[in-house]
Design a protein around this motif. Structure first.
Motif: not given
Length: 473
Positions: A318-319, A452, A455-456, A460
């Motif tokens: 996802r990241n 950012e 943190s994401k 997750d």
């Protein structure tokens, strides 16, 4: 015909290794690929196979020695063509004429050892090909009588009495290594002397065969402490001599390599660390169910680390930017997850990784973690398993630690620390209830990722642990 086998480079650019244990002895007959010796490199324990079949003529290095790549470690050859190797190991047969020649050379060796520097090889071991490391001195003060016998005829000729003949009996009291200028000491003692900056040629040996002991080196390194210990109680002297008040651990191998990697990482990457408390009650319930049901297999070990590993691989998907590194002027985002698991082993900290963890289900991932950790603890993780990592997990919770600020593994952009799981009061809805809580922390390279992205990714991972059914989609 003899053949010497040099220490090969068993890893990527390794320059040295320690001889841990020989698996063969002089006179043994070996076959191709038979294990000769176990060595310790900066990355792992490695067993070296024989490059040829034949008879072991001599072992050229001792256990405990650190040697450079390319140094000959073993000599192959039959008894006829390599008799000198058998003599060096103390196992060769001598003919009647050979015995006389050996005795003659032994008689002359003290003088020649002093006068001919060209014959010197390893300090303290004399000529490498024809003499053994220990045998010439095993009878005690061999060199001293030789020097005494050279002077004996002088007082016998003139009847003048001023020079008494007593020094011949007193000569053995003089340290043999000092007379030769070549101190005798075992490799660990030499290493200790090197670490302490002690010149072995200036140390008075007290060993049973005229060799320098560890106590001799410590006494030479700290003569003040030694003299004060002699002046105080015998108990204090014993404690000082035995080194009970201090322990010295060699800074080498895995420990030294990891230290260099961490220094390089800490001083080249601007680290930033974020923390997150996570309710892992559902994760712990899943772990208990998988353990009791044996759903992943009878012999598969299930632990919270398994779910954390799955959550990290899921969150990377996802990241993807968190799974990257800086290469010159490019940020390289990797589409695969080689998931590193920091493992504390008796040899030090290593970080082997599971290749393509993003494509694994829980069962395959569990087997990968289990095999990886077992191999790491045995000390035999191959260098290939430690190369190519993309992101790492360190499980500090197993030591009872809540959180930390881990240092990023070189070549990666992030590392996640998983803290211990503890029951704490937690707000669920409008009620305070006991829940199982852990703390996650992520250190990341701020050149490659910003706040950012960090943190994401962390959020997750936490989300996957709060509701592990998300990881199964």
């Amino acid at each position: 015909m003899s053949f010497e086998f040099p220490l090969p480079d068993v890893g990527e650019g390794l320059t040295e290794a320690d001889i841990v244990a020989w698996k063969v002895a002089p006179g043994d007959t070996v076959t191709v690929n038979q294990i000769l010796v176990e060595i310790e490199t900066a990355k792992s324990l490695v067993e070296l196979p024989s490059p040829q079949a034949g008879t072991v003529g001599a072992l050229l290095v001792e256990e405990g020695q650190t040697i450079e790549v390319g140094t000959p470690i073993i000599r192959f050859g039959d008894a006829g063509s390599d008799a000198e190797a058998g003599s060096a190991s103390g196992g060769a047969d001598e003919s009647a004429s050979g015995v006389g020649a050996t005795e003659a050379s032994a008689e002359a060796s003290p003088a020649s050892a002093e006068d001919a520097d060209a014959g010197a090889t390893l300090v303290g071991y004399g000529a490498k090909a024809a003499s053994s490391k220990r045998r010439p001195r095993k009878g005690g003060p061999v060199p001293a009588p030789a020097s005494a016998s050279a002077e004996a005829p002088a007082p016998a000729a003139p009847p003048t009495p001023p020079a008494p003949p007593a020094p011949a009996a007193a000569a053995p009291a003089e340290p043999a290594p000092a007379s030769l200028g070549k101190p005798l000491a075992k490799p660990p003692v030499r290493k200790l002397a090197k670490d302490l900056g002690v010149d072995l040629s200036q140390v008075v040996p007290t060993g049973p065969h005229g060799d320098v002991t560890r106590e001799d080196v410590h006494a030479a390194a700290n003569p003040t402490a030694a003299s004060s210990a002699d002046a105080t109680t015998p108990a204090a002297a014993s404690a000082s001599a035995s080194g009970e008040l201090e322990e010295r651990i060699p800074f080498k191998g895995v420990t030294k390599m990891m230290a260099k990697a961490m220094v390089d990482s800490a001083f080249t990457m601007p680290h930033v660390t974020e923390f997150l408390d996570v309710d892992v009650t559902e994760t712990m319930a899943m772990v208990r169910r998988l353990k009791s049901s044996k759903f992943l297999g009878e012999d598969v070990k299930v632990s919270p680390l398994l779910i954390v590993a799955k959550a990290v691989a899921w969150a990377v998907g996802r990241n993807p930017r968190i799974n990257s590194c800086l290469d010159g002027d490019d940020i390289v985002v990797k589409k695969y997850v080689n998931l590193g698991i920091a493992a504390a082993t008796p040899r030090g900290l290593i970080v082997p990784n599971i290749k393509n963890a993003q494509a694994m289900g829980l069962g395959e991932l569990a087997q990968g973690i289990q095999a990886l950790t077992a191999l790491a603890r045995s000390g035999k993780t191959p260098p290939a398993d430690q190369a190519g990592g993309t992101i790492t997990i360190t499980n500090v919770g197993v030591f009872g630690v809540d959180a930390g600020t881990p240092i990023i593994n070189p070549g990666e952009a992030a590392i996640l620390a998983f803290g211990q799981v503890r029951k704490k009061p937690w707000v669920v809805g409008d009620e305070i209830v006991p829940r199982e809580i852990t703390t996650l922390s992520v250190s990341a390279d701020h050149r490659v990722v910003d706040g950012e992205i960090i943190s994401k990714f962390l959020a997750d991972v936490g989300r996957g642990l709060e509701d592990p059914t998300l990881l199964l989609a």
